[in-house]
Design a protein around this motif. Structure first.
Motif, PDB file in Angstrom:
ATOM      1  N   PHE A   1       0.830  -1.201   0.000  1.00  0.00           N
ATOM      2  CA  PHE A   1       0.000   0.000   0.000  1.00  0.00           C
ATOM      3  C   PHE A   1       0.869   1.259   0.000  1.00  0.00           C
ATOM      4  O   PHE A   1       0.568   2.229  -0.684  1.00  0.00           O
ATOM      5  CB  PHE A   1      -0.963   0.016   1.198  1.00  0.00           C
ATOM      6  N   HIS A   2       1.962   1.212   0.757  1.00  0.00           N
ATOM      7  CA  HIS A   2       2.880   2.360   0.763  1.00  0.00           C
ATOM      8  C   HIS A   2       3.593   2.487  -0.580  1.00  0.00           C
ATOM      9  O   HIS A   2       3.842   3.612  -1.044  1.00  0.00           O
ATOM     10  CB  HIS A   2       3.866   2.249   1.925  1.00  0.00           C
ATOM     11  N   ALA A   3       3.903   1.371  -1.206  1.00  0.00           N
ATOM     12  CA  ALA A   3       4.521   1.412  -2.540  1.00  0.00           C
ATOM     13  C   ALA A   3       3.595   2.103  -3.532  1.00  0.00           C
ATOM     14  O   ALA A   3       4.050   2.882  -4.383  1.00  0.00           O
ATOM     15  CB  ALA A   3       4.866  -0.002  -3.015  1.00  0.00           C
ATOM     16  N   LEU A   4       2.299   1.831  -3.438  1.00  0.00           N
ATOM     17  CA  LEU A   4       1.333   2.508  -4.311  1.00  0.00           C
ATOM     18  C   LEU A   4       1.432   4.022  -4.145  1.00  0.00           C
ATOM     19  O   LEU A   4       1.428   4.760  -5.143  1.00  0.00           O
ATOM     20  CB  LEU A   4      -0.101   2.075  -3.977  1.00  0.00           C
ATOM     21  N   LEU A   5       1.516   4.469  -2.911  1.00  0.00           N
ATOM     22  CA  LEU A   5       1.603   5.911  -2.658  1.00  0.00           C
ATOM     23  C   LEU A   5       2.864   6.499  -3.276  1.00  0.00           C
ATOM     24  O   LEU A   5       2.818   7.550  -3.927  1.00  0.00           O
ATOM     25  CB  LEU A   5       1.563   6.198  -1.152  1.00  0.00           C
ATOM     26  N   VAL A   6       3.984   5.819  -3.105  1.00  0.00           N
ATOM     27  CA  VAL A   6       5.256   6.313  -3.630  1.00  0.00           C
ATOM     28  C   VAL A   6       5.229   6.370  -5.155  1.00  0.00           C
ATOM     29  O   VAL A   6       5.590   7.388  -5.755  1.00  0.00           O
ATOM     30  CB  VAL A   6       6.441   5.450  -3.129  1.00  0.00           C
ATOM     31  N   VAL A   7       4.805   5.289  -5.782  1.00  0.00           N
ATOM     32  CA  VAL A   7       4.749   5.259  -7.246  1.00  0.00           C
ATOM     33  C   VAL A   7       3.802   6.342  -7.753  1.00  0.00           C
ATOM     34  O   VAL A   7       4.100   7.039  -8.732  1.00  0.00           O
ATOM     35  CB  VAL A   7       4.338   3.860  -7.769  1.00  0.00           C
ATOM     36  N   ASN A   8       2.671   6.508  -7.078  1.00  0.00           N
ATOM     37  CA  ASN A   8       1.696   7.509  -7.506  1.00  0.00           C
ATOM     38  C   ASN A   8       2.263   8.924  -7.423  1.00  0.00           C
ATOM     39  O   ASN A   8       2.061   9.740  -8.329  1.00  0.00           O
ATOM     40  CB  ASN A   8       0.418   7.384  -6.685  1.00  0.00           C
ATOM     41  N   VAL A   9       2.969   9.236  -6.350  1.00  0.00           N
ATOM     42  CA  VAL A   9       3.567  10.572  -6.194  1.00  0.00           C
ATOM     43  C   VAL A   9       4.578  10.826  -7.305  1.00  0.00           C
ATOM     44  O   VAL A   9       4.567  11.884  -7.949  1.00  0.00           O
ATOM     45  CB  VAL A   9       4.230  10.727  -4.806  1.00  0.00           C
ATOM     46  N   ILE A  10       5.458   9.867  -7.547  1.00  0.00           N
ATOM     47  CA  ILE A  10       6.476  10.024  -8.589  1.00  0.00           C
ATOM     48  C   ILE A  10       5.814  10.163  -9.952  1.00  0.00           C
ATOM     49  O   ILE A  10       6.173  11.028 -10.754  1.00  0.00           O
ATOM     50  CB  ILE A  10       7.467   8.847  -8.569  1.00  0.00           C
ATOM     51  N   HIS A  11       4.833   9.315 -10.219  1.00  0.00           N
ATOM     52  CA  HIS A  11       4.134   9.349 -11.507  1.00  0.00           C
ATOM     53  C   HIS A  11       3.469  10.710 -11.730  1.00  0.00           C
ATOM     54  O   HIS A  11       3.619  11.311 -12.798  1.00  0.00           O
ATOM     55  CB  HIS A  11       3.087   8.239 -11.588  1.00  0.00           C
ATOM     56  N   SER A  12       2.738  11.186 -10.748  1.00  0.00           N
ATOM     57  CA  SER A  12       2.025  12.461 -10.903  1.00  0.00           C
ATOM     58  C   SER A  12       3.000  13.600 -11.140  1.00  0.00           C
ATOM     59  O   SER A  12       2.789  14.446 -12.022  1.00  0.00           O
ATOM     60  CB  SER A  12       1.163  12.745  -9.675  1.00  0.00           C
TER      61      SER A  12
END
Length: 143
Positions: free
Chosen positions: A117-128
């Motif tokens: 779940f934390h990985a999702l947050l990290v990937v999402n921040v970088i992607h955005s």
């Protein structure tokens, strides 16, 4: 054809920030429930969090891929490489969500699930951040 909010940086950024804010809040709520040893309610919160990722974040990704990205490339063919990278980010998010579902089904709400779940947050921040930079802010020659 992409909606106008996808084509404007400030509106697109607001979509990203709203999605991220909700995901962070729901992740924190799930973790607080685990700390309080409310395991069944935490599991329900995890299911709601998965649903949130699918209906809010990944549906936004689908909308981007179904029109916005193509429009950006049609307007500037130099963006094709950037769009390929951004689409890969979406695929990574989809893969992590699918993995979380399997992990929860097999082992419940484990520390490994929380890491994902934390990985999702990290990937999402970088992607955005990258999406806003690559598609809205930089001249094509600097991508």
């Amino acid at each position: 054809m992409a909606g106008p909010s996808l084509r404007q940086l400030h509106a697109h950024h607001a979509i990203h920030e709203g999605g991220l804010s909700g995901a962070v809040t729901k992740t924190e709520e799930m973790e607080e429930l685990l700390e309080m040893k409310e395991f069944e309610v935490a599991r329900q919160a995890a299911d709601h969090l998965i649903d949130y990722w699918e209906t809010r974040i990944l549906s936004h990704a689908d909308a981007e891929e179904d029109g916005f990205y193509q429009e950006m490339v049609e307007g500037n063919p130099d963006l094709a490489g950037a769009v390929a990278k951004l689409t890969r980010d979406h695929d990574i998010l989809r893969t992590i969500v699918a993995d979380i579902k399997v992990m929860i089904k097999e082992n419940g709400l484990s520390p490994e699930v929380l890491q994902q779940f934390h990985a999702l947050l990290v990937v999402n921040v970088i992607h955005s951040r990258d999406e806003e930079r690559l598609l809205f802010e930089q001249p094509a020659q600097n991508r």
